[in-house]
Motif scaffolding. Structure first.
Motif, PDB file in Angstrom:
ATOM      1  N   GLN A 181     -45.809  58.822 -20.482  1.00 28.87           N
ATOM      2  CA  GLN A 181     -45.866  59.871 -21.498  1.00 28.87           C
ATOM      3  C   GLN A 181     -46.717  59.422 -22.682  1.00 28.87           C
ATOM      4  N   ALA A 182     -46.565  58.165 -23.089  1.00 29.60           N
ATOM      5  CA  ALA A 182     -47.345  57.637 -24.206  1.00 29.60           C
ATOM      6  C   ALA A 182     -48.832  57.598 -23.855  1.00 29.60           C
ATOM      7  N   ALA A 183     -49.140  57.263 -22.616  1.00 27.55           N
ATOM      8  CA  ALA A 183     -50.541  57.251 -22.193  1.00 27.55           C
ATOM      9  C   ALA A 183     -51.137  58.652 -22.273  1.00 27.55           C
ATOM     10  N   GLU A 215     -49.375  60.090 -36.582  1.00 23.82           N
ATOM     11  CA  GLU A 215     -50.581  60.010 -35.769  1.00 23.82           C
ATOM     12  C   GLU A 215     -50.917  58.574 -35.383  1.00 23.82           C
ATOM     13  N   ILE A 216     -51.594  58.468 -34.238  1.00 19.30           N
ATOM     14  CA  ILE A 216     -52.064  57.189 -33.723  1.00 19.30           C
ATOM     15  C   ILE A 216     -53.577  57.125 -33.921  1.00 19.30           C
ATOM     16  N   PHE A 217     -54.093  55.946 -34.251  1.00 16.87           N
ATOM     17  CA  PHE A 217     -55.544  55.804 -34.424  1.00 16.87           C
ATOM     18  C   PHE A 217     -55.955  54.376 -34.116  1.00 16.87           C
ATOM     19  N   GLY A 218     -57.278  54.159 -34.068  1.00 16.95           N
ATOM     20  CA  GLY A 218     -57.795  52.858 -33.653  1.00 16.95           C
ATOM     21  C   GLY A 218     -57.842  52.719 -32.147  1.00 16.95           C
ATOM     22  N   LEU A 219     -57.938  53.851 -31.438  1.00 17.33           N
ATOM     23  CA  LEU A 219     -57.843  53.849 -29.978  1.00 17.33           C
ATOM     24  C   LEU A 219     -59.171  53.608 -29.269  1.00 17.33           C
ATOM     25  N   ALA A 220     -60.285  53.962 -29.912  1.00 16.66           N
ATOM     26  CA  ALA A 220     -61.564  53.938 -29.205  1.00 16.66           C
ATOM     27  C   ALA A 220     -61.868  52.572 -28.606  1.00 16.66           C
ATOM     28  N   GLU A 221     -61.562  51.508 -29.344  1.00 17.69           N
ATOM     29  CA  GLU A 221     -61.904  50.165 -28.876  1.00 17.69           C
ATOM     30  C   GLU A 221     -60.986  49.698 -27.741  1.00 17.69           C
ATOM     31  N   VAL A 222     -59.826  50.347 -27.583  1.00 17.02           N
ATOM     32  CA  VAL A 222     -58.964  50.016 -26.440  1.00 17.02           C
ATOM     33  C   VAL A 222     -59.687  50.350 -25.143  1.00 17.02           C
ATOM     34  N   ALA A 223     -60.417  51.474 -25.157  1.00 12.25           N
ATOM     35  CA  ALA A 223     -61.106  51.918 -23.947  1.00 12.25           C
ATOM     36  C   ALA A 223     -62.457  51.246 -23.748  1.00 12.25           C
ATOM     37  N   GLN A 224     -63.200  51.014 -24.865  1.00 11.66           N
ATOM     38  CA  GLN A 224     -64.571  50.551 -24.704  1.00 11.66           C
ATOM     39  C   GLN A 224     -64.811  49.134 -25.197  1.00 11.66           C
ATOM     40  N   GLY A 225     -63.839  48.526 -25.877  1.00  9.12           N
ATOM     41  CA  GLY A 225     -64.045  47.183 -26.403  1.00  9.12           C
ATOM     42  C   GLY A 225     -64.984  47.192 -27.595  1.00  9.12           C
ATOM     43  N   GLY A 226     -65.347  46.002 -28.058  1.00  6.08           N
ATOM     44  CA  GLY A 226     -66.286  45.881 -29.170  1.00  6.08           C
ATOM     45  C   GLY A 226     -65.639  46.032 -30.520  1.00  6.08           C
ATOM     46  N   GLY A 227     -66.501  46.086 -31.556  1.00  8.49           N
ATOM     47  CA  GLY A 227     -66.013  46.186 -32.921  1.00  8.49           C
ATOM     48  C   GLY A 227     -65.841  47.619 -33.371  1.00  8.49           C
ATOM     49  N   ARG A 228     -65.270  47.778 -34.550  1.00  6.88           N
ATOM     50  CA  ARG A 228     -65.051  49.112 -35.104  1.00  6.88           C
ATOM     51  C   ARG A 228     -66.383  49.782 -35.446  1.00  6.88           C
ATOM     52  N   GLN A 237     -51.308  75.273 -32.616  1.00 10.06           N
ATOM     53  CA  GLN A 237     -50.614  74.858 -31.404  1.00 10.06           C
ATOM     54  C   GLN A 237     -51.483  73.906 -30.589  1.00 10.06           C
ATOM     55  N   ARG A 238     -52.804  74.151 -30.562  1.00  7.72           N
ATOM     56  CA  ARG A 238     -53.683  73.322 -29.765  1.00  7.72           C
ATOM     57  C   ARG A 238     -53.946  71.966 -30.423  1.00  7.72           C
ATOM     58  N   GLU A 239     -54.086  71.947 -31.760  1.00  2.37           N
ATOM     59  CA  GLU A 239     -54.557  70.742 -32.409  1.00  2.37           C
ATOM     60  C   GLU A 239     -53.473  69.948 -33.136  1.00  2.37           C
ATOM     61  N   VAL A 240     -52.498  70.630 -33.733  1.00  2.00           N
ATOM     62  CA  VAL A 240     -51.499  69.900 -34.495  1.00  2.00           C
ATOM     63  C   VAL A 240     -50.509  69.229 -33.560  1.00  2.00           C
ATOM     64  N   THR A 241     -50.034  69.942 -32.550  1.00  2.00           N
ATOM     65  CA  THR A 241     -49.017  69.388 -31.658  1.00  2.00           C
ATOM     66  C   THR A 241     -49.449  68.076 -31.015  1.00  2.00           C
ATOM     67  N   PRO A 242     -50.659  67.968 -30.449  1.00  2.00           N
ATOM     68  CA  PRO A 242     -51.053  66.685 -29.868  1.00  2.00           C
ATOM     69  C   PRO A 242     -51.230  65.570 -30.885  1.00  2.00           C
ATOM     70  N   SER A 243     -51.384  65.913 -32.165  1.00  2.00           N
ATOM     71  CA  SER A 243     -51.723  64.885 -33.138  1.00  2.00           C
ATOM     72  C   SER A 243     -50.531  64.011 -33.533  1.00  2.00           C
ATOM     73  N   ASN A 244     -49.303  64.568 -33.465  1.00  2.00           N
ATOM     74  CA  ASN A 244     -48.143  63.804 -33.924  1.00  2.00           C
ATOM     75  C   ASN A 244     -47.566  62.994 -32.763  1.00  2.00           C
ATOM     76  N   PHE A 245     -48.157  61.844 -32.562  1.00  2.00           N
ATOM     77  CA  PHE A 245     -47.814  60.972 -31.441  1.00  2.00           C
ATOM     78  C   PHE A 245     -46.350  60.533 -31.508  1.00  2.00           C
ATOM     79  N   LEU A 246     -45.902  60.060 -32.659  1.00  2.00           N
ATOM     80  CA  LEU A 246     -44.553  59.516 -32.778  1.00  2.00           C
ATOM     81  C   LEU A 246     -43.483  60.577 -32.555  1.00  2.00           C
ATOM     82  N   ALA A 247     -43.722  61.798 -33.071  1.00  2.00           N
ATOM     83  CA  ALA A 247     -42.714  62.855 -32.961  1.00  2.00           C
ATOM     84  C   ALA A 247     -42.527  63.321 -31.523  1.00  2.00           C
ATOM     85  N   GLN A 248     -43.550  63.139 -30.691  1.00  2.00           N
ATOM     86  CA  GLN A 248     -43.475  63.634 -29.322  1.00  2.00           C
ATOM     87  C   GLN A 248     -42.934  62.607 -28.335  1.00  2.00           C
TER      88      GLN A 248
END
Length: 239
Positions: free
Chosen positions: A130-132, A88-101, A14-25
């Protein structure tokens, strides 16, 4: 009667799977608007979506398949951080901090990915709160899991690390059938080794011991956990 370990597994799910499915929510209208600004990319098994050092210019949503997120050690050894599953959504870290992968993303099987630019994603979440929130939850869930992994690497022996990994996998990828839990993803011994910081040979030996003790069995590279209580007991014994 549900076992204590079974209840714990359900709570973790409940804690980990539910937040992971971005599109379904996402709200259906929000989802349609998001899809309208993405483009589709198809990946074959083993194809790299991005590598460490690549520009972090896009955000990704997994439609189907499985994506492995990993880093390479200084010695060139692969360290698996997590797997992305559909929704699931991924590739988010650089949205917040910039820079390369700083990590690599590789398709474990034929996969379908939705792609949008960072600017498109920022614009979308600025008008869709909600998406944020779901994006923050996804990153927080991964950070929590990686925190557990780091503590385990420092404090636990390899048997305990593998037992804890199996319980985490059962919470996130498990399909319960009575008292048993089938893991919905196929993992090689090498992939398990790369997730717990050991060798493939050691994983083979430990899993064989777990089979002899009646806590799991293997079926076409899929793990069937026969006793979550048994795994939890091994962890308690090592404490």
């Amino acid at each position: 009667m549900v076992s204590v370990a079974g209840k714990r597994s359900a709570e973790m799910a409940q804690r980990e799977v539910t937040p992971s499915n971005f599109l379904a929510q996402l709200d259906p209208l929000d989802l349609r608007e998001l899809r309208a600004i993405t483009r589709e990319r198809l990946l074959s098994k083993g194809e790299m979506l991005f590598r460490a050092g690549d520009p972090g210019e896009h955000v990704y949503l997994l439609q189907s398949g499985r994506i492995k997120i990993h880093q390479l050690s200084g010695a060139g050894r692969e360290v698996i951080l997590w797997f992305c599953l559909p929704g699931e959504i991924f590739g988010l870290a650089e949205v917040a901090q910039g820079g390369g992968r700083e990590v690599c993303a590789e398709a474990c099987e034929a996969s379908q990915v939705l792609v949008l630019t960072q600017d498109q994603f920022r614009g979308f979440i600025s008008s869709h709160p909600q998406a944020a929130l779901l994006s923050i939850q996804a990153m927080a869930s991964r950070l929590r899991v990686l925190g557990h992994v780091l503590v385990n690497l420092v404090s636990d022996d390899v048997n305990t690390r593998i037992a804890k990994l199996l319980l985490r996998l059962s919470a996130r990828y498990g399909q319960r059938a009575g008292q048993y839990v089938h893991l919905s993803i196929r993992l090689t011994h090498q992939e398990i080794a790369d997730m717990v910081g050991t060798t493939r040979q050691t994983v083979t030996s430990v899993l064989a011991d777990f089979r002899r003790r009646g806590v799991l069995r293997m079926d076409n590279r899929r793990i069937l956990i026969e006793s979550e209580d048994g795994l939890a007991g091994m962890i308690r014994e090592s404490s």
